[in-house]
Design an enzyme around this catalytic site. Structure first.
Site, PDB file in Angstrom:
ATOM      1  N   LYS A 125     -47.338 -40.160 -81.541  1.00 35.44           N
ATOM      2  CA  LYS A 125     -48.253 -41.216 -82.001  1.00 35.44           C
ATOM      3  C   LYS A 125     -47.922 -41.642 -83.425  1.00 35.44           C
ATOM      4  O   LYS A 125     -47.826 -40.797 -84.321  1.00 35.44           O
ATOM      5  CB  LYS A 125     -49.691 -40.693 -81.914  1.00 35.44           C
ATOM      6  N   CYS A 128     -53.555 -45.052 -78.025  1.00 33.25           N
ATOM      7  CA  CYS A 128     -54.882 -45.310 -78.597  1.00 33.25           C
ATOM      8  C   CYS A 128     -54.874 -46.254 -79.806  1.00 33.25           C
ATOM      9  O   CYS A 128     -54.730 -47.460 -79.649  1.00 33.25           O
ATOM     10  CB  CYS A 128     -55.520 -43.960 -78.934  1.00 33.25           C
ATOM     11  N   GLU A 171     -54.994 -39.467 -73.722  1.00 32.17           N
ATOM     12  CA  GLU A 171     -54.714 -38.752 -74.976  1.00 32.17           C
ATOM     13  C   GLU A 171     -55.527 -37.450 -74.994  1.00 32.17           C
ATOM     14  O   GLU A 171     -56.647 -37.405 -74.508  1.00 32.17           O
ATOM     15  CB  GLU A 171     -55.137 -39.641 -76.157  1.00 32.17           C
TER      16      GLU A 171
HETATM   17  O1  LIG Z   1     -59.067 -35.974 -81.706  1.00 26.86           O
HETATM   18  C1  LIG Z   1     -58.844 -35.735 -80.517  1.00 26.86           C
HETATM   19  O2  LIG Z   1     -59.111 -34.668 -79.959  1.00 26.86           O
HETATM   20  C2  LIG Z   1     -58.270 -36.838 -79.689  1.00 26.86           C
HETATM   21  N1  LIG Z   1     -57.769 -37.951 -80.441  1.00 26.86           N
HETATM   22  C3  LIG Z   1     -58.510 -39.014 -80.724  1.00 26.86           C
HETATM   23  O3  LIG Z   1     -59.656 -39.072 -80.371  1.00 26.86           O
HETATM   24  C4  LIG Z   1     -57.844 -40.134 -81.493  1.00 26.86           C
HETATM   25  C5  LIG Z   1     -57.678 -39.737 -82.927  1.00 26.86           C
HETATM   26  S1  LIG Z   1     -59.179 -39.238 -83.732  1.00 26.86           S
HETATM   27  N2  LIG Z   1     -58.651 -41.316 -81.345  1.00 26.86           N
HETATM   28  C6  LIG Z   1     -58.231 -42.552 -81.591  1.00 26.86           C
HETATM   29  O4  LIG Z   1     -57.092 -42.831 -81.957  1.00 26.86           O
HETATM   30  C7  LIG Z   1     -59.307 -43.607 -81.337  1.00 26.86           C
HETATM   31  C8  LIG Z   1     -58.930 -45.002 -81.756  1.00 26.86           C
HETATM   32  C9  LIG Z   1     -60.066 -45.904 -81.555  1.00 26.86           C
HETATM   33  O5  LIG Z   1     -61.076 -45.554 -80.981  1.00 26.86           O
HETATM   34  C10 LIG Z   1     -60.002 -47.292 -82.075  1.00 26.86           C
HETATM   35  O6  LIG Z   1     -58.919 -47.773 -82.459  1.00 26.86           O
HETATM   36  O7  LIG Z   1     -61.050 -47.950 -82.090  1.00 26.86           O
END
Ligand SMILES: O=C(O)CNC(=O)[C@H](CS)NC(=O)CCC(=O)C(=O)O
Length: 293
Positions: A134, A176, A47
């Protein structure tokens, strides 16, 4: 599509992407070349491979809408190495207009100021074979340097199921945080997917507790191999991800897993016939009684 063989060689790429897209693409290029050299026929990028901790997702998405730089990069890499490439997530303005719709979002304005976190899958001819946006957005508190994540500030939720047909079978795509929603993966299974790619940026804290358990559970209950490419390392002062990119087989066994943080490539071979035999031997899909859930 006739499969070239009953075995599919896959690779999951682990990155420590930064907020500088050009650097990230140079690094991704090297890692894709390594995966190709190792015999991978299908490669999954994590991602946000081209941009982590970016300042303004909307601006980046607008740039991509005009120039398609990242999509061109993916197409070129797929074509150059003659492989299937599942391209992490890329911020996009325009939503998907086709495919199986999961729900109608009434609260989202028609002209959303947000972007979609899109996974583009390119085939070995460099042609876009499918896209998934997503669905589940990470608005959650974590006991780490960030504290409160609020992905929905900048990202709009996708509304379609992520499926892509390949010569080996149907590929399902989830991203994710989607991993915490088994009903999404059950819908993929009902759509007949044979294996699942999960580009991720799982946090270090939550990954430590849940990453491999969630991946193995999704593989076991849906009897599908899972290819999980995670970000892994320190991206900024307060942002750390868990790594442990891996491939899980349909029985839930960890075929390969990167043990350290930092960039890397892990390889595995998915045995399509063995998966089919397992589903015949233990037909859990047919044994379901609570089908509406
Ligand atoms: O923001 C960015 O640059 C990249 N995207 C992310 O890091 C994304 C959204 S903040 N992370 C997750 O979905 C983590 C989920 C997770 O860690 C869990 O379900 O525990």
């Amino acid at each position: 599509m006739t499969p070239p063989s009953d075995f599919l060689n896959v690779a999951a790429i682990q990155m420590v992407s930064t907020s500088i897209p050009d650097d990230n693409l140079v690094r991704a290029e090297k890692l894709i070349a390594r995966a190709a050299k190792g015999g991978a026929e299908l490669v999954v990028l994590p991602e946000s491979f081209a941009l982590m901790c970016g300042e303004d997702t909307r601006v980046i998405a607008e740039k991509e809408e005009q120039s398609s730089v990242i999509q061109h990069f993916l197409a070129e890499q797929a074509l150059r190495h003659k492989l299937w490439l599942v391209g992490g997530t890329v911020a996009r303005i325009n939503p998907i207009m086709h495919g199986l719709k999961l729900f109608d979002e009434t609260s989202e304005p028609a002209c959303s100021p947000k972007a979609y976190a899109a996974v583009h899958t390119f085939n070995p001819n460099g042609v876009l074979a499918g896209r998934y946006d997503k669905v589940h957005l990470f608005d959650a508190g974590v006991d780490d340097g960030v504290g409160q994540y609020c992905e929905s500030n900048t990202i709009a939720a996708g509304k379609h199921l992520g499926v892509v047909d390949t010569p080996w079978g149907r590929l399902g795509v989830g991203v994710c945080y989607d991993l915490r929603f088994p009903e999404y993966f059950r819908l993929l299974q009902q759509a007949g997917v044979d294996f699942i790619a999960v580009p991720s940026a799982f946090t270090y804290q939550t990954g430590l507790a849940h990453w491999s358990v969630l991946l193995r559970a999704r593989a076991i209950e849906n009897q599908c191999a899972v290819i999980a490419a995670n970000q892994g390392g320190q991206h900024s002062a307060n942002r750390k991800t868990f790594g442990h990119s891996c491939v899980i087989d349909a029985w839930g066994a960890v075929q390969t897993m990167q043990q350290d943080l930092g960039e890397g490539v892990v390889h595995a071979r998915i045995d399509m016939q063995a998966q089919k035999a397992l589903r015949l031997k233990m037909p859990v899909l047919e044994h379901r009684r609570l089908k509406e859930n």
